[in-house]
Design a protein around this motif. Structure first.
Motif, mmCIF file in Angstrom:
data_model
loop_
_atom_site.group_PDB
_atom_site.id
_atom_site.type_symbol
_atom_site.label_atom_id
_atom_site.label_comp_id
_atom_site.label_asym_id
_atom_site.label_seq_id
_atom_site.Cartn_x
_atom_site.Cartn_y
_atom_site.Cartn_z
ATOM 1 N N ALA A 85 0.866 -1.340 0.077
ATOM 2 C CA ALA A 85 -0.042 0.197 0.124
ATOM 3 C C ALA A 85 0.880 1.347 0.083
ATOM 4 N N SER A 86 2.259 1.200 0.172
ATOM 5 C CA SER A 86 2.884 2.349 0.402
ATOM 6 C C SER A 86 3.132 2.971 -1.091
ATOM 7 N N SER A 87 3.355 4.302 -0.977
ATOM 8 C CA SER A 87 3.440 5.237 -2.223
ATOM 9 C C SER A 87 4.989 5.458 -2.417
ATOM 10 N N GLU A 88 5.724 4.981 -1.860
ATOM 11 C CA GLU A 88 7.186 4.737 -2.081
ATOM 12 C C GLU A 88 7.526 3.392 -2.642
ATOM 13 N N TRP A 89 7.935 3.134 -4.046
ATOM 14 C CA TRP A 89 7.882 1.973 -4.624
ATOM 15 C C TRP A 89 9.358 1.861 -4.704
ATOM 16 N N THR A 90 10.226 2.611 -4.360
ATOM 17 C CA THR A 90 11.745 2.395 -4.336
ATOM 18 C C THR A 90 12.285 1.075 -4.177
ATOM 19 N N LYS A 91 11.802 0.673 -2.832
ATOM 20 C CA LYS A 91 12.452 -0.356 -2.205
ATOM 21 C C LYS A 91 11.723 -1.912 -2.419
ATOM 22 N N PHE A 92 10.497 -1.611 -3.312
ATOM 23 C CA PHE A 92 9.870 -2.902 -3.414
ATOM 24 C C PHE A 92 10.060 -3.314 -4.864
ATOM 25 N N GLU A 93 9.953 -4.630 -5.171
ATOM 26 C CA GLU A 93 9.891 -5.246 -6.599
ATOM 27 C C GLU A 93 8.507 -4.828 -6.911
ATOM 28 N N THR A 94 8.462 -4.422 -8.240
ATOM 29 C CA THR A 94 7.159 -4.145 -8.827
ATOM 30 C C THR A 94 6.596 -5.475 -9.777
#
Length: 191
Positions: A85-94
């Motif tokens: 649910a985070s708006s920060e996608w930097t550290k997550f896989e897409t």
């Protein structure tokens, strides 16, 4: 009869002056080249991340059309395929998956199509932020997006001008087309 002996002197190395001049010229060239090299590396990393994400969204849109089913792109939670649910996608896989059951979230019957690695797990060099309210990009069976989406991707710095210089905005319109603009705070307009 006397023979004349000629001595030939062979130079086997460089003189100290030649070495100092060479090192000075090299130092001047490095002083000129290093700032440009840093700019090149940051721009190249940024372009690579932007192009990977644009290709990812184009692939998702085409799969929605070909499969005639909804395809969702979202940040993948650590340890599971659930959407983050985070708006920060930097550290997550897409991740991209076919929403077979229509639940608008990952479930056991869905088909995982592709996963992009995290852009920067340490979040020290690059920032990738979703600016729209929806946490997922949903492409309907006709390839249309449910809403306009806006993502900002930029180099991390304490200097706002540096982040603006090395930043891009990715807009995905309702028709499903992606566009890249310089980093801006303005909303993505329909196109």
């Amino acid at each position: 009869m006397l023979k004349k002996v000629t001595c030939v002197r062979i130079q086997l190395g460089f003189t100290l002056i030649e070495l100092l001049i060479t090192m000075s010229v090299l130092g001047i060239l490095m002083a000129i080249a290093l700032p440009n090299l840093q700019s090149f590396v940051v721009n190249n990393r940024l372009s690579s991340n932007v192009n990977a994400f644009i290709g990812f969204t184009n692939y998702a849109r085409s799969e929605a059309i070909v499969r005639n089913q909804q395809v969702i792109i979202c940040a993948k939670s650590n340890g599971s395929n659930a959407c983050e649910a985070s708006s920060e996608w930097t550290k997550f896989e897409t991740q991209m998956f076919v929403d077979v059951d229509g639940s608008d979230d990952w479930s056991a019957g869905d088909i995982l199509l592709k996963t992009l690695p995290a852009i920067d797990t340490s979040e020290t060099q690059t920032k990738f932020t979703r600016q729209t309210a929806s946490q997922k990009i949903k492409f309907q069976s006709g390839g249309l997006s449910s809403i306009n989406h806006k993502f900002d991707i930029n180099a991390v710095s304490t200097d706002a001008a540096y982040e603006t210089k090395y930043g891009r905005t990715i807009c995905i319109s309702k028709p499903g087309r992606a566009r890249v603009t310089p980093l801006t705070s303005a909303a993505c307009s329909a196109f």
